[in-house]
Design a protein around this motif. Structure first.
Motif, PDB file in Angstrom:
ATOM      1  N   LEU A  49       0.814  -1.212   0.000  1.00 22.87           N
ATOM      2  CA  LEU A  49       0.000   0.000   0.000  1.00 22.87           C
ATOM      3  C   LEU A  49       0.848   1.262   0.000  1.00 22.87           C
ATOM      4  O   LEU A  49       0.347   2.354   0.279  1.00 22.87           O
ATOM      5  CB  LEU A  49      -0.934  -0.010   1.221  1.00 22.87           C
ATOM      6  CG  LEU A  49      -1.887  -1.192   1.317  1.00 22.87           C
ATOM      7  CD1 LEU A  49      -2.694  -1.125   2.604  1.00 22.87           C
ATOM      8  CD2 LEU A  49      -2.812  -1.252   0.114  1.00 22.87           C
ATOM      9  N   HIS A  51       1.945   3.089  -2.254  1.00 26.27           N
ATOM     10  CA  HIS A  51       1.665   4.085  -3.301  1.00 26.27           C
ATOM     11  C   HIS A  51       0.445   4.939  -3.000  1.00 26.27           C
ATOM     12  O   HIS A  51       0.077   5.800  -3.797  1.00 26.27           O
ATOM     13  CB  HIS A  51       1.446   3.386  -4.634  1.00 26.27           C
ATOM     14  CG  HIS A  51       2.637   2.614  -5.122  1.00 26.27           C
ATOM     15  ND1 HIS A  51       3.551   1.997  -4.309  1.00 26.27           N
ATOM     16  CD2 HIS A  51       3.065   2.356  -6.365  1.00 26.27           C
ATOM     17  CE1 HIS A  51       4.464   1.395  -5.020  1.00 26.27           C
ATOM     18  NE2 HIS A  51       4.195   1.591  -6.280  1.00 26.27           N
ATOM     19  N   TYR A  52      -0.190   4.706  -1.854  1.00 23.96           N
ATOM     20  CA  TYR A  52      -1.449   5.370  -1.543  1.00 23.96           C
ATOM     21  C   TYR A  52      -1.316   6.272  -0.322  1.00 23.96           C
ATOM     22  O   TYR A  52      -0.514   6.012   0.567  1.00 23.96           O
ATOM     23  CB  TYR A  52      -2.552   4.337  -1.302  1.00 23.96           C
ATOM     24  CG  TYR A  52      -2.697   3.383  -2.458  1.00 23.96           C
ATOM     25  CD1 TYR A  52      -3.333   3.776  -3.631  1.00 23.96           C
ATOM     26  CD2 TYR A  52      -2.157   2.109  -2.399  1.00 23.96           C
ATOM     27  CE1 TYR A  52      -3.437   2.914  -4.707  1.00 23.96           C
ATOM     28  CE2 TYR A  52      -2.262   1.237  -3.474  1.00 23.96           C
ATOM     29  CZ  TYR A  52      -2.899   1.643  -4.624  1.00 23.96           C
ATOM     30  OH  TYR A  52      -2.998   0.797  -5.692  1.00 23.96           O
ATOM     31  N   THR A  53      -2.138   7.310  -0.289  1.00 22.57           N
ATOM     32  CA  THR A  53      -2.165   8.224   0.853  1.00 22.57           C
ATOM     33  C   THR A  53      -3.614   8.621   1.131  1.00 22.57           C
ATOM     34  O   THR A  53      -4.508   8.367   0.316  1.00 22.57           O
ATOM     35  CB  THR A  53      -1.358   9.512   0.573  1.00 22.57           C
ATOM     36  OG1 THR A  53      -1.929  10.193  -0.550  1.00 22.57           O
ATOM     37  CG2 THR A  53       0.105   9.210   0.306  1.00 22.57           C
ATOM     38  N   GLU A  56      -7.645   7.362   0.044  1.00 17.17           N
ATOM     39  CA  GLU A  56      -7.444   6.153  -0.767  1.00 17.17           C
ATOM     40  C   GLU A  56      -6.729   5.078   0.050  1.00 17.17           C
ATOM     41  O   GLU A  56      -7.056   3.895  -0.034  1.00 17.17           O
ATOM     42  CB  GLU A  56      -6.660   6.469  -2.043  1.00 17.17           C
ATOM     43  CG  GLU A  56      -6.489   5.277  -2.956  1.00 17.17           C
ATOM     44  CD  GLU A  56      -7.800   4.713  -3.523  1.00 17.17           C
ATOM     45  OE1 GLU A  56      -7.798   3.536  -3.906  1.00 17.17           O
ATOM     46  OE2 GLU A  56      -8.807   5.445  -3.586  1.00 17.17           O
ATOM     47  N   LEU A  57      -5.749   5.460   0.861  1.00 20.34           N
ATOM     48  CA  LEU A  57      -5.045   4.504   1.729  1.00 20.34           C
ATOM     49  C   LEU A  57      -6.028   3.910   2.734  1.00 20.34           C
ATOM     50  O   LEU A  57      -6.054   2.693   2.943  1.00 20.34           O
ATOM     51  CB  LEU A  57      -3.879   5.180   2.435  1.00 20.34           C
ATOM     52  CG  LEU A  57      -3.119   4.310   3.427  1.00 20.34           C
ATOM     53  CD1 LEU A  57      -2.531   3.072   2.755  1.00 20.34           C
ATOM     54  CD2 LEU A  57      -2.030   5.122   4.110  1.00 20.34           C
ATOM     55  N   LYS A  59      -9.239   3.583   2.501  1.00 17.66           N
ATOM     56  CA  LYS A  59     -10.154   2.704   1.777  1.00 17.66           C
ATOM     57  C   LYS A  59      -9.507   1.344   1.522  1.00 17.66           C
ATOM     58  O   LYS A  59     -10.126   0.298   1.735  1.00 17.66           O
ATOM     59  CB  LYS A  59     -10.549   3.363   0.456  1.00 17.66           C
ATOM     60  CG  LYS A  59     -11.420   2.546  -0.438  1.00 17.66           C
ATOM     61  CD  LYS A  59     -11.723   3.334  -1.707  1.00 17.66           C
ATOM     62  CE  LYS A  59     -12.002   2.420  -2.860  1.00 17.66           C
ATOM     63  NZ  LYS A  59     -12.145   3.142  -4.127  1.00 17.66           N
ATOM     64  N   ARG A  60      -8.257   1.358   1.123  1.00 21.55           N
ATOM     65  CA  ARG A  60      -7.566   0.100   0.805  1.00 21.55           C
ATOM     66  C   ARG A  60      -7.239  -0.704   2.064  1.00 21.55           C
ATOM     67  O   ARG A  60      -7.290  -1.930   2.052  1.00 21.55           O
ATOM     68  CB  ARG A  60      -6.338   0.374  -0.030  1.00 21.55           C
ATOM     69  CG  ARG A  60      -6.757   0.821  -1.432  1.00 21.55           C
ATOM     70  CD  ARG A  60      -5.578   1.104  -2.328  1.00 21.55           C
ATOM     71  NE  ARG A  60      -6.034   1.537  -3.623  1.00 21.55           N
ATOM     72  CZ  ARG A  60      -6.172   0.728  -4.688  1.00 21.55           C
ATOM     73  NH1 ARG A  60      -5.908  -0.546  -4.592  1.00 21.55           N
ATOM     74  NH2 ARG A  60      -6.583   1.217  -5.835  1.00 21.55           N
TER      75      ARG A  60
END
Length: 70
Positions: A49, A51-53, A56-57, A59-60
């Motif tokens: 994870l 690549h996400y912030t 969006e992070l 949510k993932r």
């Protein structure tokens, strides 16, 4: 990372642990956890994870936590 988690468990910073990390990191991390950390480790989820912030992070992470254990 293992030293940080081991120390945090020993200092009672948390009572349950879920680790989400790429598979190679999990393979390296798990053998380095002390017995106390192993006891509070509830789940390991192989997922990258980095690549996400922000939203969006979140949510993932929420989605990863909903997946069944394998």
């Amino acid at each position: 990372m293992a030293n940080y988690l081991n120390d945090a468990v020993n200092e009672n910073h948390f009572s349950e642990l879920v680790v989400i990390a790429p598979s190679p990191m999990l393979e390296d991390l798990k053998p380095c956890l002390n017995q106390a950390a192993e006891k509070v480790l509830k789940r390991c989820i192989a997922n990258d994870l980095t690549h996400y912030t922000g939203p969006e992070l979140k949510k993932r992470v929420d989605h990863a936590l909903e997946l069944p254990d394998y």
